[in-house]
Scaffold this active site. Sequence first.
Site, PDB file in Angstrom:
ATOM      1  N   GLY A  12       0.821  -1.210   0.000  1.00 39.93           N
ATOM      2  CA  GLY A  12       0.000   0.000   0.000  1.00 39.93           C
ATOM      3  C   GLY A  12       0.854   1.259   0.000  1.00 39.93           C
ATOM      4  N   ASN A  34      -2.778  -8.530   0.893  1.00 41.88           N
ATOM      5  CA  ASN A  34      -3.681  -9.355   0.070  1.00 41.88           C
ATOM      6  C   ASN A  34      -4.003  -8.668  -1.252  1.00 41.88           C
ATOM      7  OD1 ASN A  34      -5.465  -7.386   0.796  1.00 41.88           O
ATOM      8  ND2 ASN A  34      -7.022  -8.763   1.636  1.00 41.88           N
ATOM      9  N   THR A  37      -6.310  -3.495  -2.123  1.00 44.71           N
ATOM     10  CA  THR A  37      -6.122  -2.081  -2.504  1.00 44.71           C
ATOM     11  C   THR A  37      -4.652  -1.762  -2.775  1.00 44.71           C
ATOM     12  OG1 THR A  37      -5.996  -1.379  -0.183  1.00 44.71           O
ATOM     13  CG2 THR A  37      -8.155  -1.217  -1.253  1.00 44.71           C
ATOM     14  N   SER A  77      -5.204  -2.180   5.630  1.00 51.59           N
ATOM     15  CA  SER A  77      -6.636  -1.835   5.697  1.00 51.59           C
ATOM     16  C   SER A  77      -6.997  -1.002   4.480  1.00 51.59           C
ATOM     17  CB  SER A  77      -6.958  -1.003   6.947  1.00 51.59           C
ATOM     18  OG  SER A  77      -8.337  -0.636   6.939  1.00 51.59           O
ATOM     19  N   ALA A 116      -1.467   1.105  12.860  1.00 50.40           N
ATOM     20  CA  ALA A 116      -1.802   2.327  12.138  1.00 50.40           C
ATOM     21  C   ALA A 116      -3.222   2.703  12.533  1.00 50.40           C
ATOM     22  CB  ALA A 116      -1.718   2.089  10.644  1.00 50.40           C
ATOM     23  N   TYR A 147     -14.902   1.716   9.145  1.00 55.02           N
ATOM     24  CA  TYR A 147     -13.469   2.026   9.294  1.00 55.02           C
ATOM     25  C   TYR A 147     -13.199   2.559  10.700  1.00 55.02           C
ATOM     26  CZ  TYR A 147      -8.908   4.126   8.074  1.00 55.02           C
ATOM     27  OH  TYR A 147      -7.578   4.471   8.009  1.00 55.02           O
ATOM     28  N   LYS A 151     -10.994   0.669  13.627  1.00 56.64           N
ATOM     29  CA  LYS A 151      -9.765   1.262  14.155  1.00 56.64           C
ATOM     30  C   LYS A 151      -9.875   1.498  15.659  1.00 56.64           C
ATOM     31  CE  LYS A 151      -7.223   1.618  10.393  1.00 56.64           C
ATOM     32  NZ  LYS A 151      -5.889   1.012  10.275  1.00 56.64           N
ATOM     33  N   TYR A 161      -4.000  -6.231  25.031  1.00 56.82           N
ATOM     34  CA  TYR A 161      -2.836  -7.138  24.977  1.00 56.82           C
ATOM     35  C   TYR A 161      -1.635  -6.538  25.705  1.00 56.82           C
ATOM     36  CZ  TYR A 161      -4.342 -11.100  22.202  1.00 56.82           C
ATOM     37  OH  TYR A 161      -4.941 -12.268  21.793  1.00 56.82           O
ATOM     38  N   THR A 177      -2.611  12.158   4.814  1.00 59.26           N
ATOM     39  CA  THR A 177      -1.237  12.096   4.292  1.00 59.26           C
ATOM     40  C   THR A 177      -1.299  11.978   2.778  1.00 59.26           C
ATOM     41  OG1 THR A 177      -0.605  10.971   6.321  1.00 59.26           O
ATOM     42  CG2 THR A 177       0.944  10.814   4.487  1.00 59.26           C
TER      43      THR A 177
END
Length: 312
Positions: A12, A34, A37, A77, A116, A147, A151, A161, A177
């Site tokens: 990406g 994968n 995108t 993502s 991210a 989304y 997130k 965790y 960005t």
Amino acid sequence: MSKRILITGAAGFLGSHLCDRFLNEGYHVVGMDNLITGSMDNIAHLMPRSDFDFYHHDVSKFVHVPEALEGILHFASPASPIDYLKMPIQTLKVGSLGTHHLLGLARVKGAKFMIASTSEVYGDPLVHPQTEAYWGNVNPIGPRGVYDEAKRFQEAMTMAYHTYHGIDIRIVRIFNTYGPRMRINDGRALPAFFSQAILGEDITVFGDGSQTRSFCYVDDLIEGIYRLYQSNYTLPVNIGNPIEISIQQAAEEIIRLTNTDSKIIYLDLPVDDPKIRQPDISKARNILNWDPKVERAEGFESTYQYFKTVLQ
Ligand code: UDP
């Protein structure tokens, strides 16, 4: 032996720039994507390297990496509104199931785990500029909810965790960005405006263009992420450029820079489109000694050059 890290979303926009950066710093990088995108074009230059491995894999399924890992950076993502509208379930799964699988892997490997996250955790913000202490204003069932909530869940899971399993974590909240390797047709404002200007098409401003964003050049962002990774700070950190402009202004600047005959047309504002957005980056300044360096004129110019080569 060089240190080995796993970067998901490696093909990406941000993932591929991160691969470059960590390779330049002497890491062995394992990239995973994968390709729903991402594009192999973004990492074609890395494929011949012996210090780079690539796995074509969906991290929403069980993730296996045989070697030791120092760190895992989860950057996979769909990330633009039209992508996550087209792929709502995958977006939810990569942020939730994907994050869970990678946290499990981090636990087995004793690896540092970076996610991210995004300014979208603040939703359509009622606090301005947005500090990390703000909890956000998100519509869970709106079109952006897939989304935003993925997130937010990702942050919650990562923190759990950390708390319960002692995983060493980093949470970067990334603001808008731009730069080379953005997909020309990913639907976001700057790639849309640059490609429309270059092709002589109408410039599609949504709403009246008064909504604001704060655009960070990719090199600055990667520097901030790299510094956060190397720090020992485990709470969320905003990384972005605090200089805020309206979408109208961005369109006008791109029209001037490209010297196009294209005219602005005004289309409907998408549902739940945030009206304002500006990062408070005091934390990044204090903790990471980081500040964005690239002026918009310079960043827009190199982005323009990139889009020209892609479109010709
Ligand atoms: N936008 C626009 N024209 C476009 C694409 C986006 O005016 O062709 C607007 C969009 O409605 C939003 C802003 O530009 O207000 C930034 O959109 P983008 O998709 O780049 O990112 P995000 O909304 O996630 O910040």
